[in-house]
Design an enzyme around this catalytic site. Structure first.
Site, short mmCIF file in Angstrom:
data_model
loop_
_atom_site.label_atom_id
_atom_site.label_comp_id
_atom_site.label_asym_id
_atom_site.label_seq_id
_atom_site.Cartn_x
_atom_site.Cartn_y
_atom_site.Cartn_z
N ASP A 1 40.16 -99.32 -8.13
CA ASP A 1 39.24 -98.33 -7.55
C ASP A 1 38.38 -98.93 -6.44
OD1 ASP A 1 39.35 -95.72 -8.43
OD2 ASP A 1 38.22 -96.10 -10.28
N LYS B 1 47.16 -88.81 -11.59
CA LYS B 1 47.43 -90.23 -11.36
C LYS B 1 48.73 -90.64 -12.05
CE LYS B 1 42.59 -90.97 -10.57
NZ LYS B 1 41.25 -91.15 -11.07
N GLN C 1 38.37 -93.71 -15.95
CA GLN C 1 38.03 -92.44 -15.30
C GLN C 1 36.53 -92.15 -15.47
OE1 GLN C 1 40.24 -90.44 -13.48
NE2 GLN C 1 38.37 -89.39 -12.93
#
Ligand code: NAP
Length: 285
Positions: free
Chosen positions: A118, A51, A95
């Site tokens: 997300d 990322k 995460q």
């Protein structure tokens, strides 16, 4: 035809980079994504590194905050609240998975909806199911993009999704439904899975079992999307949920693992970060 998520994402990231390069002049800064990594699980470290690299390519500012897995739930929620308040932060991603003593549900709902890159926040999920504007979850969004880019007609087709998780199976099924496919969701209790998958014109597999879907389960001409990320027990190499070697000759299109859905997921994360940034700095843009 093999749909290379690696190539498609490289092209899309280059296009985003051109766009982001114009932002400092237009809006005074570039989008800022903060990724929080708890612990040092190797797979999570590798995802977070991916990322950060993608952010660099696109020209997005990326801050990775690393915390030990001894961090308490309250400390982590406190950090997220601080990031919610920070005007220079456009996107927040924690995460997953998290250590057992931290509730993932609490973490997800603490992230401000407008910074939820997300697309996991309950309000974003609700908006998705009610066809309201929302941040689309990255993996399902990437899958639809891959199918469309490969020229797969979705409307009117029979789609089978194996897996019903909140982050992949269910939202993929919803997005396929929104594209007017007729969707069946299969799971671990589904009886006679092969007879169901053989009817699929589009087959999306998100189970997490190496080479689970075999050639006898797929009909000629099916578009096959393999979401799984596993280790092949024989070779130790990365592999998907689909037995690629035997299914590739039958499929109209198929995604490889690695180099398929994974890179597109990160690409869509970049896109979501830009969307969250623009919603803040240029709400009508
Ligand atoms: P998950 O939450 O563990 O869900 C797995 C799903 O598979 C469940 O719905 C389960 O059914 C179903 N399942 C398990 N065994 C089955 C069987 N024998 N027959 C039919 N269905 C079965 O996993 P997930 O988070 O959705 O992830 C799935 C895979 O995708 C994993 O390999 C993960 O690493 C990968 N993934 C990849 C990306 C990417 O960007 N490439 C992103 C996310 C996830 P029940 O609901 O009945 O238990």
């Amino acid at each position: 035809m093999i749909i290379s998520g690696k190539e498609l994402s490289a092209r899309l990231k280059a296009e985003m980079a051109e766009r982001v390069a114009t932002f400092p002049e237009k809006y005074g800064r570039v989008p800022h994504l903060v990724v929080v990594l708890v612990g040092d699980d190797p797979a999570s470290v590798s995802y977070v590194t991916g990322k950060a690299k993608a952010s660099e390519v696109v020209g997005i500012r990326n801050t990775t905050i690393r915390k030990p897995d001894t961090i308490t739930e309250e400390e982590l929620l406190g950090l997220i609240r601080q990031l919610n308040e920070d005007d220079t932060v456009d996107g927040i991603l924690v995460q997953l998975p998290l250590p057992k003593h931290i509730s993932e549900a609490k973490v997800i709902e603490t992230i401000a909806r407008e910074k939820d890159v997300d697309g996991f926040h309950p309000l974003n999920v609700a908006a998705l199911w009610q066809k309201q504007p929302c941040v689309l979850p990255c993996t399902p969004k990437g899958i639809i993009r891959m199918l469309k880019t490969a020229g797969v007609q979705i409307s009117g087709k029979r789609a089978v999704v194996i897996g019903r998780s909140n982050i992949v199976g269910l939202p993929v099924a919803k997005l396929l439904l929104d594209e007017n496919a007729t969707v069946t969701i299969a799971h671990s209790r589904t009886e006679d899975l092969p007879s169901l998958t053989r009817q699929a014109e589009i087959l999306v597999v998100a189970i997490g079992r190496p080479k689970f879907v075999t050639a006898d389960m797929v009909s000629e001409g099916t578009a096959v999307i393999d979401v799984g990320v596993n280790r092949d027990p024989e070779t130790g190499k990365l592999c998907g949920d689909v037995d690629f070697a035997s299914i590739e000759p039958k499929a109209s299109v198929i995604t490889p693992v690695p180099g398929g859905v994974g890179p597109m997921t990160i690409c869509c994360l970049m896109e979501n970060t830009i969307e969250c940034f623009l919603a803040k700095v240029a709400p009508k843009a």
